[in-house]
Design an enzyme around this catalytic site. Structure first.
Site, PDB file in Angstrom:
ATOM      1  N   GLN A 186       0.717  -1.271  -0.002  1.00  0.00           N
ATOM      2  CA  GLN A 186      -0.055   0.116  -0.073  1.00  0.00           C
ATOM      3  C   GLN A 186       0.789   1.222   0.002  1.00  0.00           C
ATOM      4  O   GLN A 186       0.572   2.262  -0.717  1.00  0.00           O
ATOM      5  CB  GLN A 186      -1.002  -0.083   1.270  1.00  0.00           C
ATOM      6  CG  GLN A 186      -2.276   0.620   1.083  1.00  0.00           C
ATOM      7  CD  GLN A 186      -3.172   0.124  -0.092  1.00  0.00           C
ATOM      8  OE1 GLN A 186      -2.937  -1.194  -0.363  1.00  0.00           O
ATOM      9  NE2 GLN A 186      -4.037   0.904  -0.801  1.00  0.00           N
ATOM     10  N   HIS A 216       2.202   3.291  -3.376  1.00  0.00           N
ATOM     11  CA  HIS A 216       1.093   4.018  -4.371  1.00  0.00           C
ATOM     12  C   HIS A 216       1.808   5.360  -4.057  1.00  0.00           C
ATOM     13  O   HIS A 216       1.531   6.194  -5.294  1.00  0.00           O
ATOM     14  CB  HIS A 216      -0.391   3.972  -3.281  1.00  0.00           C
ATOM     15  CG  HIS A 216      -1.028   2.812  -3.955  1.00  0.00           C
ATOM     16  ND1 HIS A 216      -1.492   2.935  -5.337  1.00  0.00           N
ATOM     17  CD2 HIS A 216      -1.534   1.773  -3.568  1.00  0.00           C
ATOM     18  CE1 HIS A 216      -2.414   1.590  -5.385  1.00  0.00           C
ATOM     19  NE2 HIS A 216      -2.210   0.972  -4.396  1.00  0.00           N
ATOM     20  N   GLU A 223      -9.930   2.288   4.418  1.00  0.00           N
ATOM     21  CA  GLU A 223     -10.441   2.027   2.904  1.00  0.00           C
ATOM     22  C   GLU A 223     -10.095   0.638   2.642  1.00  0.00           C
ATOM     23  O   GLU A 223     -10.926  -0.191   2.132  1.00  0.00           O
ATOM     24  CB  GLU A 223      -9.489   2.669   1.987  1.00  0.00           C
ATOM     25  CG  GLU A 223      -9.668   2.411   0.437  1.00  0.00           C
ATOM     26  CD  GLU A 223      -8.471   2.904  -0.422  1.00  0.00           C
ATOM     27  OE1 GLU A 223      -8.858   3.084  -1.679  1.00  0.00           O
ATOM     28  OE2 GLU A 223      -7.528   3.337   0.082  1.00  0.00           O
ATOM     29  N   HIS A 224      -8.992  -0.150   3.028  1.00  0.00           N
ATOM     30  CA  HIS A 224      -8.859  -1.433   2.874  1.00  0.00           C
ATOM     31  C   HIS A 224      -8.634  -1.958   4.465  1.00  0.00           C
ATOM     32  O   HIS A 224      -7.652  -1.388   4.938  1.00  0.00           O
ATOM     33  CB  HIS A 224      -7.557  -2.026   2.065  1.00  0.00           C
ATOM     34  CG  HIS A 224      -7.565  -1.025   0.812  1.00  0.00           C
ATOM     35  ND1 HIS A 224      -7.097   0.132   0.478  1.00  0.00           N
ATOM     36  CD2 HIS A 224      -8.195  -1.765  -0.345  1.00  0.00           C
ATOM     37  CE1 HIS A 224      -7.101   0.262  -0.625  1.00  0.00           C
ATOM     38  NE2 HIS A 224      -7.822  -0.570  -1.286  1.00  0.00           N
ATOM     39  N   ASP A 239      -7.220  -5.568  -5.323  1.00  0.00           N
ATOM     40  CA  ASP A 239      -6.878  -4.413  -6.327  1.00  0.00           C
ATOM     41  C   ASP A 239      -7.054  -4.965  -7.846  1.00  0.00           C
ATOM     42  O   ASP A 239      -7.223  -4.081  -8.678  1.00  0.00           O
ATOM     43  CB  ASP A 239      -5.462  -4.084  -6.257  1.00  0.00           C
ATOM     44  CG  ASP A 239      -5.196  -3.099  -5.066  1.00  0.00           C
ATOM     45  OD1 ASP A 239      -6.175  -2.571  -4.695  1.00  0.00           O
ATOM     46  OD2 ASP A 239      -4.145  -3.121  -4.593  1.00  0.00           O
ATOM     47  N   HIS A 270     -52.010  22.702  -0.135  1.00  0.00           N
ATOM     48  CA  HIS A 270     -51.675  21.206  -0.216  1.00  0.00           C
ATOM     49  C   HIS A 270     -52.978  20.669  -0.118  1.00  0.00           C
ATOM     50  O   HIS A 270     -53.304  19.830  -0.856  1.00  0.00           O
ATOM     51  CB  HIS A 270     -50.657  20.995   0.646  1.00  0.00           C
ATOM     52  CG  HIS A 270     -49.244  21.323   0.460  1.00  0.00           C
ATOM     53  ND1 HIS A 270     -49.015  22.511   0.184  1.00  0.00           N
ATOM     54  CD2 HIS A 270     -48.070  20.598   0.247  1.00  0.00           C
ATOM     55  CE1 HIS A 270     -47.601  22.665   0.053  1.00  0.00           C
ATOM     56  NE2 HIS A 270     -47.110  21.556  -0.187  1.00  0.00           N
TER      57      HIS A 270
END
Length: 438
Positions: free
Chosen positions: A266, A269, A335-336, A369, A428
């Site tokens: 990770q 990235h 996220e993961h 991924d 209404h």
């Protein structure tokens, strides 16, 4: 290597955890003033502004924005067979998972003669962004296109930054992925100018129409994210994606070689990528540090990885037991999230907040991924507490269709009038009683 925080004596409240857990800093607000003139220029001057900014930021000026069909075919023809096979497998698995997400219309009989039908209608046109900065992401093309196609979106355009080394075209692997997926519209444009062009549309240099999109999805850098925020009243967006992140919840049954490798993957990235280990075992934490020291120098992107692992967004959290570990990862809302513990299935079932959960030693994030079949466009920055990853539902809108007979309306007219009067909106009620002058 990882900075440690010891919570074995006391697990703080959720508010304290949110404030103290490691997290990447991404100040989208800070760059809004930088993307605003880009957006306004594209709105006012169209493709000329797009190409001017492309030349400034990407150091290349394509002849036109839209990539020709022959370029897409050539990219696929010239694609490495092993990469093509891998993409085909990724697409097949993603299509299998996403096909099961498609919702069906439902009709509810509320009263005799009165029904409400919920129709699921796809967004008409979607722009899908594929980054092209530090790395090339054909997998992001797959993850954006497959759920959109499964939802029934009829018009798709993929945007990816042009590359000087490829003659002003996006990376050929991006083009090949689009061709494999049956997407015939690809624009050579990136950054905030891509989001603006998707929002406003324009006329290409050859006079062809570049039609605006109704929705823009896909990850990007802070400038792409800022543009999506600025334009989200005009276009729908999936999320404001921040730096990528992984959390690993592990006990002393975990293999430190696996844990270290996953944290590294990770961190590869981006220097802002977050890698967080939450563990009940100080012995494991020591072993993971030793493995990081061994493995990091062997990687291709050593400095990028080392920077990410030693920055404020990464770290190791020591907890007293797995229950406390679940509290920590729920507060972090990664996220993961990997679960590498004894009885990992049961532990995973106890987690509420994560973009995606990877269970056991043989479900690393890297699998997700590319080839798990799941979607890798996931909420970051703690947004998994309230948001989901990209899915077929992201591209569908639920529309209620109401059908009542005269008698069914007459039967409920008194209740409508009572509620309208209670809200001091008598017109209404009159809109109902006007239908029954008797």
């Amino acid at each position: 290597m990882l900075t440690r925080t010891d919570l074995r004596g006391r697990v703080p409240s959720n508010a304290e955890l949110r404030a103290t857990l490691p997290r990447a800093e991404m100040d989208v607000e800070h760059v809004l003033h930088q993307v605003r003139p880009v957006i306004e220029s594209v709105r006012d001057d169209g493709v000329r502004a797009v190409l001017d900014y492309t030349e400034k930021f990407d150091r290349v000026r394509p002849e036109r924005v839209r990539v020709g069909a022959e370029e897409l075919r050539r990219a696929l023809d010239e694609l490495d067979p092993a990469v093509r096979s891998a993409l085909e497998e990724s697409i097949a698995r993603a299509r299998k998972v996403h096909a099961d997400q498609r919702r069906t219309d439902t009709t509810t009989r509320v009263a005799p003669g009165g029904t409400v039908t919920e129709r699921w209608v796809p967004v008409a046109r979607v722009g899908l962004y594929a980054p092209g900065g530090l790395a090339v992401y054909p997998s992001s093309v797959v993850m954006n296109v497959v759920p959109a196609q499964a939802a029934g979106v009829e018009s798709l355009v993929v945007c990816s930054p042009p590359q000087a080394e490829f003659g002003g075209l996006p990376h050929p692997t991006i083009l090949a992925a689009a061709e494999l997926l049956g997407v015939d519209e690809v624009w050579a444009v990136g950054g905030a100018q891509a989001v603006a062009l998707l929002a406003y549309g324009a006329e290409d240099t050859d006079g062809a129409a570049l039609e605006p999109a109704d929705m823009v999805t896909g990850p990007g850098n802070v400038y792409v994210t800022a543009a999506k925020r600025h334009l989200r009243s005009l276009i729908g967006i999936d999320s404001e994606a921040g730096p990528t992140e992984i959390a690993v919840l592990a006990d002393d049954t975990a293999d430190p070689v696996h844990v270290a490798a996953d944290l590294i993957s990770q961190a590869e990235h981006d220097t802002l990528a977050a890698s967080v280990l939450v563990t009940t075992s100080e012995r494991l934490a020591d072993a993971v540090d030793a493995e990081l020291a061994r493995q990091v120098p062997l990687t291709k992107h050593t400095e990028r990885i080392r920077t990410a692992l030693t920055s404020v967004q990464s770290g190791c959290i020591l907890v007293a037991d797995i229950a406390d570990g679940i509290r920590v990862v729920d507060a972090y809302a990664a996220e993961h999230l990997e679960i590498q513990t004894a009885d990992a299935d049961a532990v995973a079932a106890g987690v509420r907040n994560a973009g995606a959960i990877f269970v056991g030693p043989y479900a690393p994030v890297s699998l997700g991924d590319y080839c798990a079949g799941s979607n890798h466009v996931l909420p970051t920055g703690g947004c998994a507490r309230h948001s989901s990853g990209l899915s077929v539902q992201s591209f569908l809108r639920g529309i209620h269709v109401i059908s009542y007979t005269e008698q069914a309306l007459r039967d409920v007219a008194g209740q409508v009038v009572a509620l309208a009067d209670a809200e001091d909106l008598p017109a209404h009620g009159q809109a109902v009683t006007a239908r029954f002058p008797d």
